[in-house]
Write a protein that holds these residues in place. Structure first.
Motif, PDB file in Angstrom:
ATOM      1  N   ILE A   1       1.459  -9.594  15.669  1.00  0.00           N
ATOM      2  CA  ILE A   1       0.937 -10.389  14.095  1.00  0.00           C
ATOM      3  C   ILE A   1       0.412 -11.926  14.606  1.00  0.00           C
ATOM      4  N   LYS A   2      -0.751 -12.078  14.529  1.00  0.00           N
ATOM      5  CA  LYS A   2      -1.064 -13.680  14.653  1.00  0.00           C
ATOM      6  C   LYS A   2      -1.351 -14.206  13.306  1.00  0.00           C
ATOM      7  N   ASN A   3      -1.880 -13.474  12.426  1.00  0.00           N
ATOM      8  CA  ASN A   3      -2.185 -13.835  11.082  1.00  0.00           C
ATOM      9  C   ASN A   3      -1.162 -13.278  10.170  1.00  0.00           C
ATOM     10  N   ALA A   4      -0.224 -13.662   9.444  1.00  0.00           N
ATOM     11  CA  ALA A   4       0.839 -13.164   8.612  1.00  0.00           C
ATOM     12  C   ALA A   4       0.382 -12.636   7.190  1.00  0.00           C
ATOM     13  N   LYS A   5      -0.805 -13.343   6.850  1.00  0.00           N
ATOM     14  CA  LYS A   5      -1.428 -12.836   5.226  1.00  0.00           C
ATOM     15  C   LYS A   5      -1.919 -11.491   5.369  1.00  0.00           C
ATOM     16  N   LEU A   6      -1.424 -11.032   4.424  1.00  0.00           N
ATOM     17  CA  LEU A   6      -1.858  -9.595   3.914  1.00  0.00           C
ATOM     18  C   LEU A   6      -2.160  -9.140   2.586  1.00  0.00           C
ATOM     19  N   LYS A   7      -3.011  -8.523   2.096  1.00  0.00           N
ATOM     20  CA  LYS A   7      -3.198  -8.339   0.719  1.00  0.00           C
ATOM     21  C   LYS A   7      -2.783  -6.697   0.319  1.00  0.00           C
ATOM     22  N   VAL A   8      -2.100  -6.397  -0.561  1.00  0.00           N
ATOM     23  CA  VAL A   8      -1.626  -5.147  -0.915  1.00  0.00           C
ATOM     24  C   VAL A   8      -2.047  -4.703  -2.352  1.00  0.00           C
ATOM     25  N   SER A   9      -2.933  -3.600  -2.489  1.00  0.00           N
ATOM     26  CA  SER A   9      -3.574  -3.142  -3.847  1.00  0.00           C
ATOM     27  C   SER A   9      -2.934  -1.940  -4.272  1.00  0.00           C
ATOM     28  N   LEU A  10      -2.947  -2.079  -5.449  1.00  0.00           N
ATOM     29  CA  LEU A  10      -2.445  -0.555  -6.144  1.00  0.00           C
ATOM     30  C   LEU A  10      -3.507  -0.184  -7.033  1.00  0.00           C
ATOM     31  N   TYR A  11      -3.991   1.077  -6.733  1.00  0.00           N
ATOM     32  CA  TYR A  11      -5.216   1.729  -7.307  1.00  0.00           C
ATOM     33  C   TYR A  11      -4.595   2.909  -8.162  1.00  0.00           C
ATOM     34  N   GLY A  12      -5.338   3.303  -9.240  1.00  0.00           N
ATOM     35  CA  GLY A  12      -4.941   4.535  -9.934  1.00  0.00           C
ATOM     36  C   GLY A  12      -6.411   5.272 -10.265  1.00  0.00           C
ATOM     37  N   VAL A  13      -6.197   6.594 -10.754  1.00  0.00           N
ATOM     38  CA  VAL A  13      -7.204   7.319 -10.956  1.00  0.00           C
ATOM     39  C   VAL A  13      -6.678   8.747 -11.942  1.00  0.00           C
ATOM     40  N   ASP A  14      -7.624   9.192 -12.526  1.00  0.00           N
ATOM     41  CA  ASP A  14      -7.289  10.511 -13.005  1.00  0.00           C
ATOM     42  C   ASP A  14      -7.084  11.708 -12.111  1.00  0.00           C
ATOM     43  N   GLU A  15      -5.699  12.325 -11.958  1.00  0.00           N
ATOM     44  CA  GLU A  15      -5.526  13.316 -10.915  1.00  0.00           C
ATOM     45  C   GLU A  15      -6.377  14.616 -11.076  1.00  0.00           C
ATOM     46  N   LYS A  16      -7.276  14.828 -11.962  1.00  0.00           N
ATOM     47  CA  LYS A  16      -7.940  16.191 -12.187  1.00  0.00           C
ATOM     48  C   LYS A  16      -9.355  15.782 -12.068  1.00  0.00           C
ATOM     49  N   LEU A  17      -9.808  14.317 -11.934  1.00  0.00           N
ATOM     50  CA  LEU A  17     -11.205  14.201 -11.671  1.00  0.00           C
ATOM     51  C   LEU A  17     -11.540  14.126 -10.173  1.00  0.00           C
ATOM     52  N   ALA A  18     -12.744  14.630  -9.943  1.00  0.00           N
ATOM     53  CA  ALA A  18     -13.101  14.455  -8.490  1.00  0.00           C
ATOM     54  C   ALA A  18     -14.415  13.407  -8.405  1.00  0.00           C
ATOM     55  N   ASP A  19     -14.586  12.966  -7.321  1.00  0.00           N
ATOM     56  CA  ASP A  19     -16.038  11.998  -7.363  1.00  0.00           C
ATOM     57  C   ASP A  19     -15.862  10.933  -8.277  1.00  0.00           C
ATOM     58  N   VAL A  20     -14.678  10.466  -8.748  1.00  0.00           N
ATOM     59  CA  VAL A  20     -14.553   9.276  -9.556  1.00  0.00           C
ATOM     60  C   VAL A  20     -13.759   8.012  -8.719  1.00  0.00           C
ATOM     61  N   PRO A  21     -14.592   6.903  -8.882  1.00  0.00           N
ATOM     62  CA  PRO A  21     -13.944   5.804  -8.163  1.00  0.00           C
ATOM     63  C   PRO A  21     -12.381   5.425  -8.596  1.00  0.00           C
ATOM     64  N   ALA A  22     -11.577   4.954  -7.817  1.00  0.00           N
ATOM     65  CA  ALA A  22     -10.351   4.521  -8.351  1.00  0.00           C
ATOM     66  C   ALA A  22     -10.436   3.236  -8.774  1.00  0.00           C
TER      67      ALA A  22
END
Length: 163
Positions: free
Chosen positions: A57-78
């Motif tokens: 690891i040369k660069n210690a900075k990272l970004k963590v993201s949480l996404y949500g989506v309807d479990e029953k829908l397909a082809d919908v962006p989170a």
């Protein structure tokens, strides 16, 4: 022409196989606390990041993201629920990702049934100025997709070097 027909047939089979989950008659009875934020949601999502490789690891900075989506829908962006920046110089590590109490309400379109959540990371770990490229640390989707449940229990996310 035969290749096109095979491709169309394969796509049809994949689409049908994604639609064959059992129908739940009463979602209020079948909704579990892990897939819903109703009740007493956690204020932090505890994530344990690990990997089987030797990481540089040369660069210690990272970004963590949480996404949500309807479990029953397909082809919908989170929908992005929250994201947070961290600094880590070694793997394994554990973080507490703050999540809003109304996480499910941030999902668009609004879930008709249970919501599904997953995390992503963006990390220029090799320090070349470009995140998520060859040589950077990334989520190991081959080992396990980073689905998470909004509970207080620690959840594992596996990492690898993107090749």
């Amino acid at each position: 022409m035969r290749n096109y027909l095979l491709l169309i047939a394969a796509a049809g089979v994949l689409m049908l196989s994604s639609c064959t989950s059992p129908v739940k008659k009463n979602t209020a009875e079948t909704q579990t606390p892990e897939s819903s934020t109703s009740g007493a949601p956690s204020e932090n999502l505890k994530l344990e990041f690990s990997g089987a490789e030797n990481f540089t690891i040369k660069n210690a900075k990272l970004k963590v993201s949480l996404y949500g989506v309807d479990e029953k829908l397909a082809d919908v962006p989170a929908s992005l629920i929250t994201e947070q920046e961290y600094e880590r110089k070694s793997i394994p590590f554990t973080i507490d990702l703050p999540i809003p109490k109304d996480a499910e309400s941030k999902i668009n379109p609004k879930p008709a049934g249970p919501a599904k959540y997953y995390v992503t990371i963006s990390w220029d770990s090799d320090g070349n100025g470009k995140a998520d490229e060859k040589g950077d640390i990334f989520i190991d989707y081959d080992k396990q997709f980073p689905n998470v449940k909004l509970t207080g229990e620690p959840q594992k996310i596996y990492l690898k070097v993107l090749k």
